[in-house]
Write a protein that holds these residues in place. Structure first.
Motif, PDB file in Angstrom:
ATOM      1  N   PHE A  55       0.822  -1.231   0.000  1.00 51.55           N
ATOM      2  CA  PHE A  55       0.000   0.000   0.000  1.00 51.55           C
ATOM      3  C   PHE A  55       0.848   1.270   0.000  1.00 51.55           C
ATOM      4  O   PHE A  55       0.363   2.340  -0.355  1.00 51.55           O
ATOM      5  CB  PHE A  55      -0.981   0.005   1.176  1.00 51.55           C
ATOM      6  N   ILE A  56       2.111   1.146   0.387  1.00 45.82           N
ATOM      7  CA  ILE A  56       2.974   2.339   0.448  1.00 45.82           C
ATOM      8  C   ILE A  56       3.339   2.812  -0.962  1.00 45.82           C
ATOM      9  O   ILE A  56       3.019   3.940  -1.318  1.00 45.82           O
ATOM     10  CB  ILE A  56       4.206   2.081   1.340  1.00 45.82           C
ATOM     11  N   PRO A  57       3.963   1.946  -1.808  1.00 45.71           N
ATOM     12  CA  PRO A  57       4.234   2.414  -3.179  1.00 45.71           C
ATOM     13  C   PRO A  57       2.953   2.696  -3.961  1.00 45.71           C
ATOM     14  O   PRO A  57       2.960   3.493  -4.896  1.00 45.71           O
ATOM     15  CB  PRO A  57       5.016   1.254  -3.804  1.00 45.71           C
ATOM     16  N   GLN A  58       1.853   2.054  -3.593  1.00 42.98           N
ATOM     17  CA  GLN A  58       0.601   2.288  -4.316  1.00 42.98           C
ATOM     18  C   GLN A  58      -0.149   3.508  -3.810  1.00 42.98           C
ATOM     19  O   GLN A  58      -1.215   3.844  -4.335  1.00 42.98           O
ATOM     20  CB  GLN A  58      -0.292   1.054  -4.223  1.00 42.98           C
ATOM     21  N   ASN A  59       0.395   4.111  -2.756  1.00 41.11           N
ATOM     22  CA  ASN A  59      -0.207   5.327  -2.219  1.00 41.11           C
ATOM     23  C   ASN A  59      -1.680   5.184  -1.877  1.00 41.11           C
ATOM     24  O   ASN A  59      -2.495   6.041  -2.222  1.00 41.11           O
ATOM     25  CB  ASN A  59      -0.026   6.465  -3.226  1.00 41.11           C
ATOM     26  N   GLU A  60      -2.041   4.106  -1.207  1.00 42.31           N
ATOM     27  CA  GLU A  60      -3.433   3.903  -0.805  1.00 42.31           C
ATOM     28  C   GLU A  60      -3.737   4.792   0.391  1.00 42.31           C
ATOM     29  O   GLU A  60      -3.314   4.524   1.511  1.00 42.31           O
ATOM     30  CB  GLU A  60      -3.671   2.431  -0.461  1.00 42.31           C
ATOM     31  N   THR A  61      -4.500   5.848   0.105  1.00 42.81           N
ATOM     32  CA  THR A  61      -4.691   6.932   1.073  1.00 42.81           C
ATOM     33  C   THR A  61      -5.143   6.456   2.443  1.00 42.81           C
ATOM     34  O   THR A  61      -4.575   6.862   3.452  1.00 42.81           O
ATOM     35  CB  THR A  61      -5.716   7.944   0.514  1.00 42.81           C
ATOM     36  N   LEU A  63      -4.862   3.665   4.080  1.00 44.10           N
ATOM     37  CA  LEU A  63      -3.835   2.964   4.860  1.00 44.10           C
ATOM     38  C   LEU A  63      -2.652   3.866   5.166  1.00 44.10           C
ATOM     39  O   LEU A  63      -2.065   3.792   6.251  1.00 44.10           O
ATOM     40  CB  LEU A  63      -3.388   1.693   4.128  1.00 44.10           C
ATOM     41  N   ILE A  64      -2.300   4.725   4.204  1.00 46.84           N
ATOM     42  CA  ILE A  64      -1.196   5.672   4.432  1.00 46.84           C
ATOM     43  C   ILE A  64      -1.543   6.574   5.617  1.00 46.84           C
ATOM     44  O   ILE A  64      -0.701   6.841   6.474  1.00 46.84           O
ATOM     45  CB  ILE A  64      -0.938   6.533   3.163  1.00 46.84           C
ATOM     46  N   GLU A  65      -2.805   7.010   5.690  1.00 49.33           N
ATOM     47  CA  GLU A  65      -3.239   7.874   6.801  1.00 49.33           C
ATOM     48  C   GLU A  65      -3.059   7.170   8.137  1.00 49.33           C
ATOM     49  O   GLU A  65      -2.602   7.755   9.111  1.00 49.33           O
ATOM     50  CB  GLU A  65      -4.705   8.272   6.620  1.00 49.33           C
ATOM     51  N   ARG A  66      -3.420   5.902   8.188  1.00 49.53           N
ATOM     52  CA  ARG A  66      -3.265   5.137   9.439  1.00 49.53           C
ATOM     53  C   ARG A  66      -1.801   4.957   9.786  1.00 49.53           C
ATOM     54  O   ARG A  66      -1.411   5.021  10.951  1.00 49.53           O
ATOM     55  CB  ARG A  66      -3.957   3.784   9.324  1.00 49.53           C
TER      56      ARG A  66
END
Ligand SMILES: [Zn+2]
Length: 143
Positions: A55-61, A63-66
Motif C-alpha cells: 500500500f505504500i508504493p501504491q499510495n493507498e490513502t 492505509l497511508i493515513e493510518r
C-alpha cells in the motif's frame, strides 16, 4: 459471560518498532518468529494487511493515513517491511506477470517503501519471505 486472562504481562509503553507484513496465515507465524528470534524485536506495532507494505508504493490513502498516525503517535523509529512469495494480493493485482516478474515487482515495491521511510528519517529494513525445502526463509532486500 466468558472471560479470558492473558499470560502476557501488561506494559504501558511503546517500543518504537513497527512491522508491516501480509496477512497470509502461511507466513504470519514464521514472520512473528523472525521478528523476535532473528531481529530480536521483542515488541512492535503491527500493520498486517493483504499485500503487506504494497500500500505504500501504491499510495493507498486510507492505509497511508493510518500509517502516518502510527508513526507519530507511537514515535516509530524502526520499521520492518516484509513481502512474501506466492502473495495472493500481488497475483490478483498483476495477473499478467510471471512468477519471476511478480518477485521483481515486489522487490521494487519494497525498495520504494524503504525510500519513503528513509525520507522521513525512519530506520527501515525490507525482507522477502519464501519457502525452500518446506522451510520459510527470510532474505534482506537492499538496493
Ligand atoms: Zn500475501
Amino acid at each position: 459471560m466468558e472471560r479470558f486472562k492473558s499470560w502476557v504481562a501488561w506494559r504501558d509503553e511503546f517500543s518504537g518498532n513497527l512491522a508491516i507484513f501480509c496477512s497470509d496465515e502461511r507466513f504470519a507465524a514464521a514472520t512473528l518468529e523472525f521478528l523476535r528470534r532473528h531481529l530480536e524485536i521483542d515488541r512492535c506495532d503491527l500493520m498486517v494487511v493483504a499485500g503487506g507494505p504494497a500500500f505504500i508504493p501504491q499510495n493507498e490513502t486510507a492505509l497511508i493515513e493510518r500509517l502516518e498516525l502510527l508513526l507519530k503517535a507511537h514515535e516509530i523509529k524502526q520499521v520492518i517491511i516484509i513481502a512474501h512469495d506466492d502473495c495472493g494480493y500481488y497475483k490478483h493485482h498483476h495477473k499478467r506477470l510471471s512468477p519471476q516478474m511478480l518477485k521483481e515487482k515486489q522487490r521494487d515495491d519494497l525498495l520504494t517503501a524503504l525510500k519513503a521511510f528513509q525520507a522521513k528519517v525512519i530506520r527501515a529494513r525490507a525482507f522477502f519471505a519464501f519457502v525452500e525445502n518446506g522451510e520459510v526463509i527470510f532474505e534482506e532486500i537492499k538496493e
